[in-house]
Design a protein around this motif. Structure first.
Motif, short mmCIF file in Angstrom:
data_model
loop_
_atom_site.label_atom_id
_atom_site.label_comp_id
_atom_site.label_asym_id
_atom_site.label_seq_id
_atom_site.Cartn_x
_atom_site.Cartn_y
_atom_site.Cartn_z
N GLU A 43 3.02 -5.05 8.14
CA GLU A 43 3.94 -3.94 8.40
C GLU A 43 3.73 -2.84 7.37
O GLU A 43 3.62 -3.11 6.18
N LEU A 44 3.66 -1.60 7.85
CA LEU A 44 3.48 -0.46 6.96
C LEU A 44 4.21 0.74 7.53
O LEU A 44 4.40 0.85 8.73
N PRO A 45 4.61 1.67 6.62
CA PRO A 45 5.30 2.87 7.09
C PRO A 45 4.30 3.89 7.62
O PRO A 45 3.29 4.15 6.98
N VAL A 46 4.58 4.44 8.78
CA VAL A 46 3.69 5.46 9.34
C VAL A 46 4.53 6.67 9.76
O VAL A 46 5.27 6.60 10.73
N PRO A 47 4.43 7.77 8.99
CA PRO A 47 5.11 8.99 9.40
C PRO A 47 4.63 9.40 10.79
O PRO A 47 3.48 9.16 11.16
N SER A 48 5.51 10.01 11.54
CA SER A 48 5.22 10.30 12.95
C SER A 48 4.17 11.38 13.16
O SER A 48 3.58 11.45 14.22
N THR A 49 3.95 12.24 12.15
CA THR A 49 2.98 13.31 12.37
C THR A 49 1.77 13.16 11.44
O THR A 49 1.88 12.68 10.31
N GLU A 55 0.37 -7.47 -0.74
CA GLU A 55 1.13 -8.73 -0.83
C GLU A 55 1.17 -9.43 0.54
O GLU A 55 0.98 -10.65 0.63
N GLN A 56 1.40 -8.67 1.60
CA GLN A 56 1.41 -9.26 2.94
C GLN A 56 0.05 -9.87 3.29
O GLN A 56 -0.03 -10.97 3.84
N SER A 57 -1.02 -9.16 2.94
CA SER A 57 -2.36 -9.68 3.24
C SER A 57 -2.59 -11.00 2.51
O SER A 57 -3.21 -11.91 3.06
N GLN A 58 -2.10 -11.10 1.29
CA GLN A 58 -2.29 -12.34 0.52
C GLN A 58 -1.46 -13.48 1.11
O GLN A 58 -1.93 -14.62 1.17
N LEU A 59 -0.26 -13.18 1.55
CA LEU A 59 0.59 -14.21 2.18
C LEU A 59 -0.04 -14.72 3.47
O LEU A 59 -0.07 -15.92 3.73
N PHE A 60 -0.58 -13.79 4.28
CA PHE A 60 -1.22 -14.20 5.54
C PHE A 60 -2.50 -14.99 5.27
O PHE A 60 -2.86 -15.88 6.02
N CYS A 102 -2.04 3.03 2.46
CA CYS A 102 -0.97 2.09 2.80
C CYS A 102 -1.43 0.64 2.62
O CYS A 102 -0.74 -0.17 2.01
N LEU A 103 -2.60 0.31 3.19
CA LEU A 103 -3.08 -1.07 3.12
C LEU A 103 -3.35 -1.50 1.68
O LEU A 103 -3.24 -2.69 1.36
N ASN A 104 -3.68 -0.55 0.79
CA ASN A 104 -3.91 -0.88 -0.62
C ASN A 104 -2.63 -0.86 -1.44
O ASN A 104 -2.66 -1.19 -2.63
N ILE A 143 -3.04 8.31 13.54
CA ILE A 143 -3.06 7.90 12.14
C ILE A 143 -4.29 8.44 11.43
O ILE A 143 -5.39 8.46 11.97
N ASN A 144 -4.06 8.90 10.22
CA ASN A 144 -5.09 9.43 9.34
C ASN A 144 -5.76 8.25 8.63
O ASN A 144 -5.07 7.43 8.03
#
Length: 173
Positions: A133-139, A110-115, A102-104, A94-95
């Motif tokens: 949960e976040l999308p992570v391209p494979s390369t 929204e997930q961070s606020q719910l947690f 992604c986290l921003n 991961i870059n």
């Protein structure tokens, strides 16, 4: 990816020394270091036994202002308080800039606020943080392309805002 937070107590602050970042110093698009506090070298080395923030890590706020990420590009030594998690990444998978984008994103924020809302002390715990949960391209190449595209678009927006602010100033004159 490992997530380690800073010390769980406030050290003695000094007028100069090693910057000691709190959540208010971490912004998605910049470092806000105007009001940063400082610690001495002894505390810095002691805190580095727990975690040493380095270029390529991602800082992620987990208390106070929760859910803000920034890829570390600061080359000077610094340390973080308990309300910041230092994410140590496997950079072959991961870059750091991609992860921060992604986290921003609205979905991850929204997930961070719910947690956080479910926490008794309004802190996004390290365990709950890992559930986001976040999308992570494979390369890494695809992640780098996405980062490049986002940086270009953000630069275009920033330039447009600067032009508009200049025009507003001229109109007021």
């Amino acid at each position: 990816t490992a997530a380690i937070d800073g010390p769980h107590f406030s050290p003695e602050y000094h007028d100069a020394g090693i910057p000691f970042l709190s959540a208010r110093n971490v912004k998605p698009d910049r470092w806000s270091l105007d009001d940063v506090k400082f610690i001495n070298e002894v505390d810095y080395h002691q805190f580095c036994k727990r975690v040493k923030p380095e270029v390529g890590d991602v800082l992620y706020t987990k208390g106070g202002t929760t859910g803000v990420a920034r890829a570390v590009n600061l080359t000077l030594p610094f340390q973080v308080w308990v309300h910041i998690a230092v994410l140590k990444l496997n950079r072959t998978r991961i870059n750091p800039e991609y992860l921060a984008f992604c986290l921003n994103s609205p979905r991850c924020y929204e997930q961070s606020q719910l947690f956080t809302r479910g926490a008794t002390n309004q802190d996004l715990g390290l365990g709950r943080m890992k559930e986001i949960e976040l999308p992570v391209p494979s390369t890494l190449e695809e992640q780098a392309r996405i980062v490049g595209s986002l940086n270009t678009r953000l630069s275009d927006f920033s330039n447009a805002v600067t032009r508009l602010e200049r025009q507003i100033t001229l109109l007021r004159e």
